[in-house]
Design a protein around this motif. Structure first.
Motif, PDB file in Angstrom:
ATOM      1  N   HIS A 134      46.407  48.531  29.732  1.00 45.98           N
ATOM      2  CA  HIS A 134      45.054  48.432  29.609  1.00 45.98           C
ATOM      3  C   HIS A 134      44.357  48.359  30.811  1.00 45.98           C
ATOM      4  CE1 HIS A 134      41.405  47.374  27.160  1.00 45.98           C
ATOM      5  NE2 HIS A 134      40.938  47.036  27.971  1.00 45.98           N
ATOM      6  N   VAL A 135      44.875  47.522  31.783  1.00 45.40           N
ATOM      7  CA  VAL A 135      44.029  47.520  33.182  1.00 45.40           C
ATOM      8  C   VAL A 135      44.258  48.941  33.936  1.00 45.40           C
ATOM      9  CG1 VAL A 135      44.295  46.457  35.451  1.00 45.40           C
ATOM     10  CG2 VAL A 135      44.617  45.127  33.143  1.00 45.40           C
ATOM     11  N   LEU A 136      45.221  49.629  33.752  1.00 44.99           N
ATOM     12  CA  LEU A 136      45.455  50.937  34.166  1.00 44.99           C
ATOM     13  C   LEU A 136      44.684  51.895  33.692  1.00 44.99           C
ATOM     14  CD1 LEU A 136      49.510  51.248  34.416  1.00 44.99           C
ATOM     15  CD2 LEU A 136      48.000  51.432  36.210  1.00 44.99           C
ATOM     16  N   THR A 137      44.603  52.036  32.488  1.00 44.46           N
ATOM     17  CA  THR A 137      43.491  52.985  31.808  1.00 44.46           C
ATOM     18  C   THR A 137      42.016  52.667  31.990  1.00 44.46           C
ATOM     19  OG1 THR A 137      43.742  52.038  29.499  1.00 44.46           O
ATOM     20  CG2 THR A 137      45.179  53.654  30.450  1.00 44.46           C
ATOM     21  N   HIS A 138      41.591  51.155  31.884  1.00 50.31           N
ATOM     22  CA  HIS A 138      40.342  50.890  32.144  1.00 50.31           C
ATOM     23  C   HIS A 138      39.599  50.611  33.522  1.00 50.31           C
ATOM     24  CE1 HIS A 138      41.313  50.907  27.657  1.00 50.31           C
ATOM     25  NE2 HIS A 138      40.311  51.388  27.861  1.00 50.31           N
ATOM     26  N   SER A 139      40.485  50.313  34.383  1.00 48.15           N
ATOM     27  CA  SER A 139      40.113  49.774  35.803  1.00 48.15           C
ATOM     28  C   SER A 139      39.461  50.864  36.623  1.00 48.15           C
ATOM     29  CB  SER A 139      41.055  49.084  36.383  1.00 48.15           C
ATOM     30  OG  SER A 139      40.543  48.505  37.646  1.00 48.15           O
ATOM     31  N   GLU A 140      38.549  50.520  37.249  1.00 47.44           N
ATOM     32  CA  GLU A 140      37.844  51.453  38.187  1.00 47.44           C
ATOM     33  C   GLU A 140      38.283  51.253  39.639  1.00 47.44           C
ATOM     34  OE1 GLU A 140      33.510  51.647  37.919  1.00 47.44           O
ATOM     35  OE2 GLU A 140      33.627  52.000  36.055  1.00 47.44           O
TER      36      GLU A 140
END
Length: 147
Positions: A134-140
């Protein structure tokens, strides 16, 4: 290259590996390390998976979890001091772990997020999900994942 590195930890051995790498990267870059531990909230109702518990007992349990989280973070701070890295610590209280990590990275103006992958596969991953994913796909902010 990096000035502020956020490392998310849950205190597990794999997470400790991510912390160790984050400390090394921070030292190489003379960066500040922000160590984050997300503490869940105690389930408030039977439907959330919690037994009926007195509100004062819930407060005591949550305070204990926060204290344990701070102990994990204090060790990181001590390890950082030993190698000359400035470490700031943060405990986030939330059931939304990935969102808390992303939010903390934005709030702290982090240049990099470092975290561990717990390596779940198959049905376990499907059912439990992956905070790292989730962090990988949503973090800028760029994310370094360690296995």
């Amino acid at each position: 290259m990096y000035e502020r590195i956020l490392v998310a930890t849950d205190g597990s051995p794999l997470s400790d590996k991510a912390v160790s790498h984050a400390l090394s990267i921070a030292k190489m870059n003379q960066a500040t390390l922000i160590a984050l531990k997300v503490v869940p909230r105690y389930p408030r109702s039977y439907l959330e998976g919690g037994a009926t518990v007195d509100p004062s007992e819930i407060k005591r349990i949550e305070a204990q979890w926060t204290e344990q989280a701070q102990a994990v973070l204090n060790k990181i701070k001590t390890d950082g001091k030993a190698i000359g890295v400035t470490v700031k610590t943060s405990v986030a209280k939330s059931d939304l772990i990935a969102e808390s990590i992303i939010s903390a990275a934005a709030k702290q103006n982090a240049d990099l997020i470092v975290m561990a992958s717990h390596g779940r596969k198959g049905l376990k991953r499907l059912l439990l999900g992956s905070e790292t994913q989730h962090v990988l796909t949503h973090s800028e902010v760029p994310v370094l994942v360690l296995r």
